[in-house]
Design an enzyme around this catalytic site. Structure first.
Site, PDB file in Angstrom:
ATOM      1  N   ARG A  40      45.387  -8.780  71.928  1.00 21.95           N
ATOM      2  CA  ARG A  40      45.227  -7.360  71.637  1.00 21.95           C
ATOM      3  C   ARG A  40      45.284  -6.644  72.976  1.00 21.95           C
ATOM      4  O   ARG A  40      44.746  -5.584  72.677  1.00 21.95           O
ATOM      5  CB  ARG A  40      43.867  -7.156  70.746  1.00 21.95           C
ATOM      6  CG  ARG A  40      43.959  -7.955  69.543  1.00 21.95           C
ATOM      7  CD  ARG A  40      44.508  -6.972  68.275  1.00 21.95           C
ATOM      8  NE  ARG A  40      44.724  -7.765  67.099  1.00 21.95           N
ATOM      9  CZ  ARG A  40      43.703  -7.689  66.071  1.00 21.95           C
ATOM     10  NH1 ARG A  40      42.855  -6.689  66.237  1.00 21.95           N
ATOM     11  NH2 ARG A  40      43.725  -8.329  65.098  1.00 21.95           N
TER      12      ARG A  40
ATOM     13  N   ARG B 133      43.860  -0.291  69.867  1.00 24.60           N
ATOM     14  CA  ARG B 133      43.195   1.028  69.619  1.00 24.60           C
ATOM     15  C   ARG B 133      42.364   1.307  71.075  1.00 24.60           C
ATOM     16  O   ARG B 133      41.913   2.382  71.309  1.00 24.60           O
ATOM     17  CB  ARG B 133      42.142   0.865  68.438  1.00 24.60           C
ATOM     18  CG  ARG B 133      43.036   0.985  67.294  1.00 24.60           C
ATOM     19  CD  ARG B 133      42.351   0.955  65.974  1.00 24.60           C
ATOM     20  NE  ARG B 133      41.990  -0.606  66.131  1.00 24.60           N
ATOM     21  CZ  ARG B 133      41.195  -1.269  65.287  1.00 24.60           C
ATOM     22  NH1 ARG B 133      40.825  -0.598  64.176  1.00 24.60           N
ATOM     23  NH2 ARG B 133      41.051  -2.721  65.053  1.00 24.60           N
TER      24      ARG B 133
ATOM     25  N   ARG C 135      50.274   5.493  67.230  1.00 22.73           N
ATOM     26  CA  ARG C 135      49.904   4.891  65.822  1.00 22.73           C
ATOM     27  C   ARG C 135      49.957   6.124  65.006  1.00 22.73           C
ATOM     28  O   ARG C 135      50.412   6.302  63.946  1.00 22.73           O
ATOM     29  CB  ARG C 135      48.563   4.225  65.936  1.00 22.73           C
ATOM     30  CG  ARG C 135      48.290   3.471  64.595  1.00 22.73           C
ATOM     31  CD  ARG C 135      46.864   3.098  64.677  1.00 22.73           C
ATOM     32  NE  ARG C 135      46.394   2.266  63.514  1.00 22.73           N
ATOM     33  CZ  ARG C 135      45.884   3.084  62.492  1.00 22.73           C
ATOM     34  NH1 ARG C 135      45.899   4.425  62.564  1.00 22.73           N
ATOM     35  NH2 ARG C 135      45.450   2.482  61.556  1.00 22.73           N
TER      36      ARG C 135
ATOM     37  N   ASP D 228      51.929  -8.180  63.610  1.00 21.89           N
ATOM     38  CA  ASP D 228      50.802  -8.850  63.116  1.00 21.89           C
ATOM     39  C   ASP D 228      51.124 -10.157  62.405  1.00 21.89           C
ATOM     40  O   ASP D 228      52.054 -10.612  62.175  1.00 21.89           O
ATOM     41  CB  ASP D 228      50.227  -7.883  62.129  1.00 21.89           C
ATOM     42  CG  ASP D 228      48.672  -8.241  61.783  1.00 21.89           C
ATOM     43  OD1 ASP D 228      47.829  -7.590  62.532  1.00 21.89           O
ATOM     44  OD2 ASP D 228      48.310  -9.086  60.827  1.00 21.89           O
TER      45      ASP D 228
ATOM     46  N   TYR E  60      43.963 -15.177  54.213  1.00 19.80           N
ATOM     47  CA  TYR E  60      44.127 -13.709  53.612  1.00 19.80           C
ATOM     48  C   TYR E  60      44.772 -13.719  52.401  1.00 19.80           C
ATOM     49  O   TYR E  60      44.350 -12.985  51.406  1.00 19.80           O
ATOM     50  CB  TYR E  60      45.003 -13.003  54.891  1.00 19.80           C
ATOM     51  CG  TYR E  60      44.120 -12.776  55.891  1.00 19.80           C
ATOM     52  CD1 TYR E  60      43.395 -11.775  56.021  1.00 19.80           C
ATOM     53  CD2 TYR E  60      44.300 -13.515  57.163  1.00 19.80           C
ATOM     54  CE1 TYR E  60      42.604 -11.511  57.311  1.00 19.80           C
ATOM     55  CE2 TYR E  60      43.333 -13.275  58.292  1.00 19.80           C
ATOM     56  CZ  TYR E  60      42.588 -12.237  58.496  1.00 19.80           C
ATOM     57  OH  TYR E  60      41.675 -12.148  59.441  1.00 19.80           O
TER      58      TYR E  60
HETATM   59  O1  CP3 Z   1      47.832  -8.862  70.934  1.00 15.25           O
HETATM   60  C1  CP3 Z   1      48.496  -7.855  71.196  1.00 15.25           C
HETATM   61  O2  CP3 Z   1      48.314  -7.129  71.481  1.00 15.25           O
HETATM   62  C2  CP3 Z   1      49.724  -8.256  69.731  1.00 15.25           C
HETATM   63  C3  CP3 Z   1      49.198  -7.668  68.670  1.00 15.25           C
HETATM   64  C4  CP3 Z   1      48.424  -8.362  67.452  1.00 15.25           C
HETATM   65  C5  CP3 Z   1      47.887  -7.515  66.417  1.00 15.25           C
HETATM   66  N1  CP3 Z   1      47.298  -8.483  65.403  1.00 15.25           N
HETATM   67  C6  CP3 Z   1      48.126  -5.957  66.290  1.00 15.25           C
HETATM   68  C7  CP3 Z   1      46.850  -5.348  65.404  1.00 15.25           C
HETATM   69  C8  CP3 Z   1      48.397  -9.372  67.308  1.00 15.25           C
HETATM   70  C9  CP3 Z   1      48.626 -10.906  68.091  1.00 15.25           C
HETATM   71  C10 CP3 Z   1      47.620  -9.616  65.951  1.00 15.25           C
HETATM   72  C11 CP3 Z   1      47.220 -11.048  65.340  1.00 15.25           C
HETATM   73  C12 CP3 Z   1      46.017 -10.901  64.272  1.00 15.25           C
HETATM   74  N2  CP3 Z   1      46.188 -10.231  63.360  1.00 15.25           N
HETATM   75  C13 CP3 Z   1      45.121 -11.986  63.986  1.00 15.25           C
HETATM   76  C14 CP3 Z   1      45.147 -13.076  64.863  1.00 15.25           C
HETATM   77  C15 CP3 Z   1      44.212 -12.767  66.242  1.00 15.25           C
HETATM   78  C16 CP3 Z   1      42.917 -12.567  66.161  1.00 15.25           C
HETATM   79  O3  CP3 Z   1      42.706 -11.245  66.488  1.00 15.25           O
HETATM   80  O4  CP3 Z   1      42.175 -13.230  65.632  1.00 15.25           O
HETATM   81  C17 CP3 Z   1      44.671 -11.630  62.820  1.00 15.25           C
HETATM   82  C18 CP3 Z   1      43.489 -12.293  62.179  1.00 15.25           C
HETATM   83  C19 CP3 Z   1      45.206 -10.631  62.117  1.00 15.25           C
HETATM   84  C20 CP3 Z   1      44.837  -9.841  61.195  1.00 15.25           C
HETATM   85  C21 CP3 Z   1      44.442  -8.480  61.367  1.00 15.25           C
HETATM   86  N3  CP3 Z   1      45.444  -7.512  61.641  1.00 15.25           N
HETATM   87  C22 CP3 Z   1      43.226  -7.886  60.999  1.00 15.25           C
HETATM   88  C23 CP3 Z   1      42.075  -8.808  60.603  1.00 15.25           C
HETATM   89  C24 CP3 Z   1      43.302  -6.619  61.191  1.00 15.25           C
HETATM   90  C25 CP3 Z   1      42.320  -5.631  61.083  1.00 15.25           C
HETATM   91  C26 CP3 Z   1      41.109  -5.680  62.007  1.00 15.25           C
HETATM   92  C27 CP3 Z   1      41.349  -4.753  63.008  1.00 15.25           C
HETATM   93  O5  CP3 Z   1      41.445  -5.046  64.406  1.00 15.25           O
HETATM   94  O6  CP3 Z   1      41.546  -3.497  62.634  1.00 15.25           O
HETATM   95  C28 CP3 Z   1      44.395  -6.372  62.025  1.00 15.25           C
HETATM   96  C29 CP3 Z   1      44.946  -5.157  62.303  1.00 15.25           C
HETATM   97  C30 CP3 Z   1      45.527  -4.955  63.616  1.00 15.25           C
HETATM   98  N4  CP3 Z   1      46.673  -5.641  64.082  1.00 15.25           N
HETATM   99  C31 CP3 Z   1      45.484  -4.040  64.493  1.00 15.25           C
HETATM  100  C32 CP3 Z   1      46.075  -4.089  65.604  1.00 15.25           C
HETATM  101  C33 CP3 Z   1      46.240  -3.395  67.001  1.00 15.25           C
HETATM  102  C34 CP3 Z   1      44.590  -2.510  64.402  1.00 15.25           C
HETATM  103  C35 CP3 Z   1      45.326  -1.778  63.337  1.00 15.25           C
HETATM  104  C36 CP3 Z   1      45.171  -0.189  63.661  1.00 15.25           C
HETATM  105  O7  CP3 Z   1      45.814   0.013  64.512  1.00 15.25           O
HETATM  106  O8  CP3 Z   1      44.347   0.313  63.073  1.00 15.25           O
END
Ligand code: CP3
Length: 352
Positions: free
Chosen positions: A28, A32, A41, A78, A155
């Site tokens: 990540r 944010r 965003r 994602d 999911y």
């Molecule tokens: O690592 C990186 O910089 C690459 C980007 C990346 C995102 N999601 C961006 C994201 C990666 C590799 C993921 C993988 C992901 N997504 C996982 C597996 C890794 C982990 O963290 O366990 C999972 C379970 C998800 C599913 C997901 N996506 C959830 C549960 C959420 C909401 C929770 C949250 O953090 O807000 C997301 C959204 C998400 N994916 C965001 C980002 C930057 C936040 C969204 C936003 O900008 O509002």
């Protein structure tokens, strides 16, 4: 695409080849906690709008690379792009995480799923990979990724995030054949998706098994590990004349590291609940390790953060095969200046 890679530390460390220092990237790393991410965003309007726009996905992928001397970029996307393309009605509600309008809970639901063509429904991801590769211009390698079939399945069956995993666990106990059918579909999608990312320029790939750790050991093997193995075995081995290392990360999988190391991956991700020394003994040099600073250590004052970082570096010990990372993703409330301290500490640590 054959531009020369100026920094290939990540690719070498993932294959347990010697490096002058340990490479670092952060799960990540684009997100944010970075004000420039929040600005892009806002410009995109929503998280999915950001993911589906290759120019903006490329812009945010490069933001952490421009700000910190990291050793890898990870595709901004994602793990839920696959269900999104399968038309289950995915939405990200601000502050609430993902929601799926049409959860998958019956044989009829599974049969209705559209199998996405990476060159069509997921074209935006493949275009982003190609664009990022071009814009990186060989500065650092690009990591592609997907969720594990089990994690993406949670999911889809739950209809979003979950604390208890009640629906998918009920399915696992009541009708395991149904769950196997869903996981089989997800394996096929994931293989096609990752191979398309590799063909477009991803130089390493990672499977995120965020929820494998909620299973019993036997269930983990049957419903998560076995499917990750099928994905790993079907991935393109080489691209651009180089091996494409494969990383497998099961959060909460500390007790199963030796089993994970045996599925044919090159590196295993380790969360912060297992010491790297213990992890290394468990995998016995068969794979590289990636991890595992507690993400909350980024809240610590700089001196404490430095000592916690050194503790991770030293716990791995001497020799090649360590890629520094967090034990899970950076949280949005982290101060980017702390990330700078972390990256500097790892870069200054000369390999023992
Ligand atoms: O690592 C990186 O910089 C690459 C980007 C990346 C995102 N999601 C961006 C994201 C990666 C590799 C993921 C993988 C992901 N997504 C996982 C597996 C890794 C982990 O963290 O366990 C999972 C379970 C998800 C599913 C997901 N996506 C959830 C549960 C959420 C909401 C929770 C949250 O953090 O807000 C997301 C959204 C998400 N994916 C965001 C980002 C930057 C936040 C969204 C936003 O900008 O509002």
């Amino acid at each position: 695409m054959t531009s020369l890679l100026k920094n290939d530390l990540l690719l070498r460390a993932l294959l347990c080849e010697p490096t002058p220092r340990r490479p670092i990237w952060l799960m990540r790393q684009a997100g944010r906690y970075l004000p420039e991410y929040r600005a892009t965003r806002a410009k995109a309007g929503s998280f999915m709008a950001l993911c589906t726009n290759p120019d903006l996905a490329c812009e945010v992928t490069l933001q952490p690379i421009d700000r910190f001397p990291l050793d890898a970029a990870i595709l901004f996307s994602d793990i839920l792009t696959i269900p999104h393309a399968m038309d289950v009605g995915l939405e990200f509600e601000a502050g609430e995480g993902p929601k799926i309008a049409r959860p998958v809970r019956s044989a009829a639901d599974i049969d209705k799923l559209k199998i996405p063509d990476p060159g069509h429904e997921l074209r935006y991801v493949i275009d982003a990979v190609a664009l990022i590769r071009r814009e990186l211009d060989g500065r650092v390698p690009l990591i592609g990724f997907a969720g594990s079939p089990w994690t993406v399945g949670t999911y889809m069956v739950e209809g979003g995030g979950s604390k208890t995993f009640g629906h998918i666990k009920r399915m696992m106990y009541e009708s395991p054949a149904l769950l196997h059918r869903l996981l089989g579909v997800l394996v096929r999608c994931t293989i096609a998706y990752l191979n398309a990312q590799i063909a477009a320029g991803a130089q390493a790939v990672m499977l995120f098994d965020t929820w494998g750790g909620v299973l019993t050991p036997a269930q983990y093997e049957e419903f998560s590990l076995r499917y990750m193995q099928q994905v790993i075995e079907a991935l393109t081995r080489d691209a651009d004349g180089r091996r494409v290392p494969r990383i497998v990360f099961t959060k909460g999988g500390g007790a199963w590291l030796a089993k994970i190391a045996a599925i044919g991956c090159d590196a295993v991700g380790v969360d912060w609940t297992t010491d790297l020394k213990t992890a290394r003994a468990a995998v016995g040099g068969r794979v590289a390790l990636q991890g595992n600073l507690d993400p909350s250590a980024l809240f610590a004052p700089p001196d404490t953060l430095r000592s916690e970082t050194l503790r991770v570096l030293e716990s791995y010990g001497e020799g090649p095969g360590h890629v520094f990372n967090l034990g899970h993703g950076i949280t949005p409330d982290v101060d980017p200046q702390r990330v700078a301290v972390l990256v500097e500490t790892v870069r200054n640590y000369v390999i023992g």
